[in-house]
Scaffold this motif. Sequence first.
Motif, PDB file in Angstrom:
ATOM      1  N   ALA A  65      33.438  48.070  26.438  1.00 41.25           N
ATOM      2  CA  ALA A  65      33.421  47.560  27.052  1.00 41.25           C
ATOM      3  C   ALA A  65      34.115  46.240  28.052  1.00 41.25           C
ATOM      4  O   ALA A  65      34.476  46.581  28.864  1.00 41.25           O
ATOM      5  CB  ALA A  65      32.275  47.807  28.108  1.00 41.25           C
ATOM      6  N   GLY A  66      33.966  45.656  26.822  1.00 46.77           N
ATOM      7  CA  GLY A  66      35.221  44.171  27.362  1.00 46.77           C
ATOM      8  C   GLY A  66      36.138  44.362  27.156  1.00 46.77           C
ATOM      9  O   GLY A  66      37.022  44.123  28.423  1.00 46.77           O
ATOM     10  N   ALA A  67      36.992  45.558  26.634  1.00 42.51           N
ATOM     11  CA  ALA A  67      38.140  45.876  27.078  1.00 42.51           C
ATOM     12  C   ALA A  67      38.560  46.519  28.058  1.00 42.51           C
ATOM     13  O   ALA A  67      39.569  46.955  29.331  1.00 42.51           O
ATOM     14  CB  ALA A  67      38.460  46.867  25.385  1.00 42.51           C
ATOM     15  N   ARG A  68      37.475  47.242  28.811  1.00 36.02           N
ATOM     16  CA  ARG A  68      37.458  48.243  29.754  1.00 36.02           C
ATOM     17  C   ARG A  68      37.414  47.501  31.078  1.00 36.02           C
ATOM     18  O   ARG A  68      38.136  47.307  32.097  1.00 36.02           O
ATOM     19  CB  ARG A  68      36.611  48.605  30.113  1.00 36.02           C
ATOM     20  N   GLN A  69      36.842  45.858  30.518  1.00 38.93           N
ATOM     21  CA  GLN A  69      36.581  44.896  32.031  1.00 38.93           C
ATOM     22  C   GLN A  69      37.736  44.521  31.995  1.00 38.93           C
ATOM     23  O   GLN A  69      38.087  43.894  33.097  1.00 38.93           O
ATOM     24  CB  GLN A  69      35.002  44.503  32.033  1.00 38.93           C
ATOM     25  N   ALA A  70      38.701  43.918  31.273  1.00 39.25           N
ATOM     26  CA  ALA A  70      39.396  43.073  31.031  1.00 39.25           C
ATOM     27  C   ALA A  70      40.486  44.049  31.191  1.00 39.25           C
ATOM     28  O   ALA A  70      41.749  43.705  31.899  1.00 39.25           O
ATOM     29  CB  ALA A  70      40.174  43.235  29.327  1.00 39.25           C
ATOM     30  N   ALA A  71      40.916  45.518  31.445  1.00 36.36           N
ATOM     31  CA  ALA A  71      42.242  46.491  31.902  1.00 36.36           C
ATOM     32  C   ALA A  71      41.530  46.209  32.726  1.00 36.36           C
ATOM     33  O   ALA A  71      43.129  45.928  33.886  1.00 36.36           O
ATOM     34  CB  ALA A  71      41.884  47.102  31.444  1.00 36.36           C
ATOM     35  N   PHE A  72      40.517  46.572  33.695  1.00 32.87           N
ATOM     36  CA  PHE A  72      40.244  46.230  34.772  1.00 32.87           C
ATOM     37  C   PHE A  72      40.361  45.636  35.974  1.00 32.87           C
ATOM     38  O   PHE A  72      41.347  45.830  37.161  1.00 32.87           O
ATOM     39  CB  PHE A  72      39.051  47.440  35.195  1.00 32.87           C
ATOM     40  N   ASP A  73      40.329  44.288  35.199  1.00 34.84           N
ATOM     41  CA  ASP A  73      40.573  42.817  35.944  1.00 34.84           C
ATOM     42  C   ASP A  73      42.070  42.977  36.229  1.00 34.84           C
ATOM     43  O   ASP A  73      42.442  42.298  37.090  1.00 34.84           O
ATOM     44  CB  ASP A  73      39.953  41.705  34.932  1.00 34.84           C
TER      45      ASP A  73
ATOM     46  N   LYS B 208      44.103  44.837  36.467  1.00 35.27           N
ATOM     47  CA  LYS B 208      44.788  46.493  37.052  1.00 35.27           C
ATOM     48  C   LYS B 208      45.726  48.190  36.087  1.00 35.27           C
ATOM     49  O   LYS B 208      46.039  48.280  36.871  1.00 35.27           O
ATOM     50  CB  LYS B 208      45.732  45.861  38.391  1.00 35.27           C
ATOM     51  N   GLY B 209      44.875  47.203  35.759  1.00 36.78           N
ATOM     52  CA  GLY B 209      45.216  48.624  34.453  1.00 36.78           C
ATOM     53  C   GLY B 209      45.194  50.208  34.799  1.00 36.78           C
ATOM     54  O   GLY B 209      44.941  50.161  34.237  1.00 36.78           O
ATOM     55  N   ILE B 210      43.478  50.090  34.996  1.00 33.52           N
ATOM     56  CA  ILE B 210      42.874  51.481  35.500  1.00 33.52           C
ATOM     57  C   ILE B 210      42.424  50.489  36.944  1.00 33.52           C
ATOM     58  O   ILE B 210      41.859  49.587  37.577  1.00 33.52           O
ATOM     59  CB  ILE B 210      41.733  50.997  34.287  1.00 33.52           C
ATOM     60  N   ASP B 211      42.265  52.024  37.546  1.00 33.19           N
ATOM     61  CA  ASP B 211      42.001  52.531  38.927  1.00 33.19           C
ATOM     62  C   ASP B 211      40.133  52.630  39.136  1.00 33.19           C
ATOM     63  O   ASP B 211      40.189  52.432  40.010  1.00 33.19           O
ATOM     64  CB  ASP B 211      42.635  53.132  39.589  1.00 33.19           C
ATOM     65  N   PHE B 212      39.769  53.030  38.137  1.00 34.35           N
ATOM     66  CA  PHE B 212      38.326  53.624  38.317  1.00 34.35           C
ATOM     67  C   PHE B 212      37.895  53.620  36.348  1.00 34.35           C
ATOM     68  O   PHE B 212      37.928  53.745  35.144  1.00 34.35           O
ATOM     69  CB  PHE B 212      38.560  55.031  38.037  1.00 34.35           C
TER      70      PHE B 212
ATOM     71  N   LEU C  95      51.076  41.590  27.806  1.00 32.37           N
ATOM     72  CA  LEU C  95      50.804  42.845  26.920  1.00 32.37           C
ATOM     73  C   LEU C  95      49.619  43.832  27.103  1.00 32.37           C
ATOM     74  O   LEU C  95      48.460  42.958  27.797  1.00 32.37           O
ATOM     75  CB  LEU C  95      49.982  42.127  25.771  1.00 32.37           C
ATOM     76  N   PRO C  96      49.775  44.983  26.786  1.00 31.22           N
ATOM     77  CA  PRO C  96      49.178  46.213  27.347  1.00 31.22           C
ATOM     78  C   PRO C  96      47.940  45.742  26.136  1.00 31.22           C
ATOM     79  O   PRO C  96      48.336  45.038  25.262  1.00 31.22           O
ATOM     80  CB  PRO C  96      50.112  47.246  27.266  1.00 31.22           C
TER      81      PRO C  96
ATOM     82  N   THR D 105      49.783  56.854  40.774  1.00 31.32           N
ATOM     83  CA  THR D 105      49.290  57.405  39.349  1.00 31.32           C
ATOM     84  C   THR D 105      47.905  56.528  39.393  1.00 31.32           C
ATOM     85  O   THR D 105      47.782  55.974  39.939  1.00 31.32           O
ATOM     86  CB  THR D 105      49.823  56.470  38.252  1.00 31.32           C
ATOM     87  N   LEU D 106      47.158  57.843  38.908  1.00 36.19           N
ATOM     88  CA  LEU D 106      45.565  57.345  38.741  1.00 36.19           C
ATOM     89  C   LEU D 106      45.107  56.857  37.596  1.00 36.19           C
ATOM     90  O   LEU D 106      45.151  58.328  36.787  1.00 36.19           O
ATOM     91  CB  LEU D 106      44.274  57.424  39.630  1.00 36.19           C
ATOM     92  N   ASP D 107      44.474  55.738  37.075  1.00 33.86           N
ATOM     93  CA  ASP D 107      44.000  55.307  35.654  1.00 33.86           C
ATOM     94  C   ASP D 107      42.680  55.156  35.745  1.00 33.86           C
ATOM     95  O   ASP D 107      42.642  54.554  35.890  1.00 33.86           O
ATOM     96  CB  ASP D 107      45.061  54.492  34.967  1.00 33.86           C
ATOM     97  N   VAL D 108      42.092  56.343  35.205  1.00 28.50           N
ATOM     98  CA  VAL D 108      40.673  56.727  34.615  1.00 28.50           C
ATOM     99  C   VAL D 108      39.879  56.110  33.184  1.00 28.50           C
ATOM    100  O   VAL D 108      41.124  56.236  32.506  1.00 28.50           O
ATOM    101  CB  VAL D 108      39.776  58.061  34.820  1.00 28.50           C
TER     102      VAL D 108
END
Lengths: 310, 531
Positions: free
Chosen positions: B245-253, B255-259, A164-165, B35-38
Amino acid sequence: MLSFVARRVLEMIPTVILLVLVVFILMQLVPGDPAMMVGDPRAARDPEVMERLREHWGLDKSLPVQFFTFLGKLVRGKLGRSYAMREPVVSIIAERIPVTLRLAFSAILFSAVFGMALGILSALNKGTMIDLFAMSGAVFGISMPNFWLGLMLIFLFGVILGILPTNGYGGGDIRHLILPMVTVGTAYMATITRTSRAAILDMLNKDYVRTARSKGLTERLVISKHVIRNALIPIITILGLQFGFLLTNTFVAEIIFSYPGLGSLMINSISRRDLPTLQGCILVAGLTFLILNLLIDVLYAYLDPRIRYD
Amino acid sequence: MSLRIKLLLVVSLTILMSFSSLVAFSGDEPKQGGTLDVAVSYGNIHTLDPHLSTGVTPGQAIEQIFDGLVAIESGSLDLVPEVAKNWIVSQDGKTYWFKLRKNVKFHNGEELTASDFKFSVERLGDPDLASPQLSRINLLKGSQAYKEGEADEITGVTVIDDYTLRIDLSEFSPAFLYDLAQINIVPEDVVKEMGEDFANNPVGSGPFKFESWRRDSIIKLSAFEDYYAGRPYLDNLNFKIMLEAGARQAAFDSKGIDFMLANGTMYEKYREMPESKVKLLTCAELFTRNMILNFDYEPLSHRKVRQAINYAIDNKALIDNILRGKAVPAVGWLPTTMPVPDEDLEGYPYNPEKAKELMKEAGYEDGFSLEIMASEGGGGAYGLRVVEAIMPFLREIGIDAEMIVRDFGTASDLVGQGKFQARMYSNGGEVSPFKYLEIYFNSERERYAGNSWGYDNPEVDALLGKARTTTDFDERMEIIAEAHKLVTRDAPSWFYNYNKAVAVVQPWVKGLVANPRDNAFHDYDNAWLDK
């Protein structure tokens, strides 16, 4: 009935005036100069820019002038312009309201459906493992801080399972709604579970249920036609009363999930000292509460005629 | 070893090496598409109008959409031509002639000409717009009268023809080209037609064009096919606003964001991971984390006391323990990445004995009490945790410290009014060393305008005045170094650290370099994806 509604609406007017006054005074009490907050907070300030901005925002005028300018705009349905976004606050807020409402209502739906199902299930199986399980689940749901729940959901569904997103609105994509909805709705659902269990247990002991049973109706018909329908009244009351708390919960969830609603707008305008936007958000939130209360009162009067004639 | 074997070895090595370089070459050939997600982490993007925005956060998206005459290159911090092809300067440094490129187009297909620049500058100075970037045009001749509404145009900007501009300054300034680099050019007719809506539908001449924007959530950009330097490799560039910050880290792990930019805990986690999993872009950023000492508070008016505070605290131990090594120990005000010749500056190495001695000499053998203001959000870099950690060090030399917690807005307000004793903060963000020193230590500046300390050293004032009028770069840097030495000796602050900015990037992202100006700014037109 009509005169009752009219009276309640009229009674709202002083409250609204009080709300407006309190909001305006609150804005004066907020520490920190909005002109200081423009730009990178770590860089030095340009005195010329600060002066120009204060002038532009009318902060150089005396307080009474500021108040009447604010009031004059308000009666024309305007809330001024955002300091940071430089757009009319009304249109900024209008863009956010549907997003927050969508989240709030889907959370209600989620919690009502699952909460009632669990409540009914545990009432009908009172004292069994199912009941114990559902009730301890409900205690857990109420006790859990919802920001923590949000982060755990992100961790489970976003990182470990990756299904999920965990972030953003996704242009209204329903999958983006799921985690914020569960985060907001869980505590609410737990309350509903407990309320509906109690309401149903109460109804099961009523005379008319015994009558229905002795008439030879099947147990299934007794439950669905007589018990649940009557138990709905206290459940709906709780739904209405708790709506305010639900809105507060959506604000927290919006920050965690970067969900672009009223809550994230409000929090951001606090840290940026974007006073007109903040003012607008508080007014809208306050009015929502007032209108909700009015609706609940009217609903009661409709359900219980005794209230109307007080 | 026989000659034959040696020869064989050499030959096979040569083959191997050329083979590996071939492989490396094919892997380094930029690919188009993707696509690059920042992740945007500092704060929110409130506008995309380049003349109404402020600070890093909106800047990271705006710089992709718009161009200026010149630019500050990521990584090197060099001034490089952008819309201007080249320029010449008069002997006195007060007149510039710019030659513009002929193939620069706006995203709507129209050509960018010299008059668009003049329009942009005048829009920035428009009294009705009240732009927060007003000071960027201060050096242009006639800008004052224009800003006051007394003139119809800025006389210092002359359009000679479509591709030639003449700019006259009211005085020479070492910071002019840096200011110019931050003036973005907007298309005159589009701005006039759209009016306010321009902030929601920006049209520029940068490498990426605007697609859509969901406030507080996501900004979508796409490659501009007709960019003057060729279209960027990426098809799409998204900025996702993720303040948690927690959401960012989760998204990075996932692969939802690249940077994303890393904080201390993230740095600790990702630096242990192999390069095949994560890439780190690390540099010393232009920010000085320090504790501002108010000269109006009697004990702090003594230089020896301020020096004692600097000697008393073990910067390195703090950085290692609470920042997990994610910072560079400070040896003075100017970050060590600046081109200021300061090799022999060693700052204040940890020396509690010397600190006690200095306290004694200043007459504060018995110490004093100190209120230190700090805010949530600065973390171990300049937040509450730093203040907690330095308390025992200060206790050692008799200073009884107490922490006062205020949010950033309130704290800045109090400091601006001089109502504080000490404040933990992060200052800087200026590329020009002259500005980095001048805005804080020029005694004529008010507290809220930079001089938070109430610092007043006539020698430093004189040197800054001299630097302001020195046109030769090396000579100017020498003068700045001298002024910096004095500031460091005066110890107006406890110099703690310069941020080691760490960006965490997915392994398939290529072409990005760490940027000391601010690691959130990048030339994304150089980025490409290897996947």
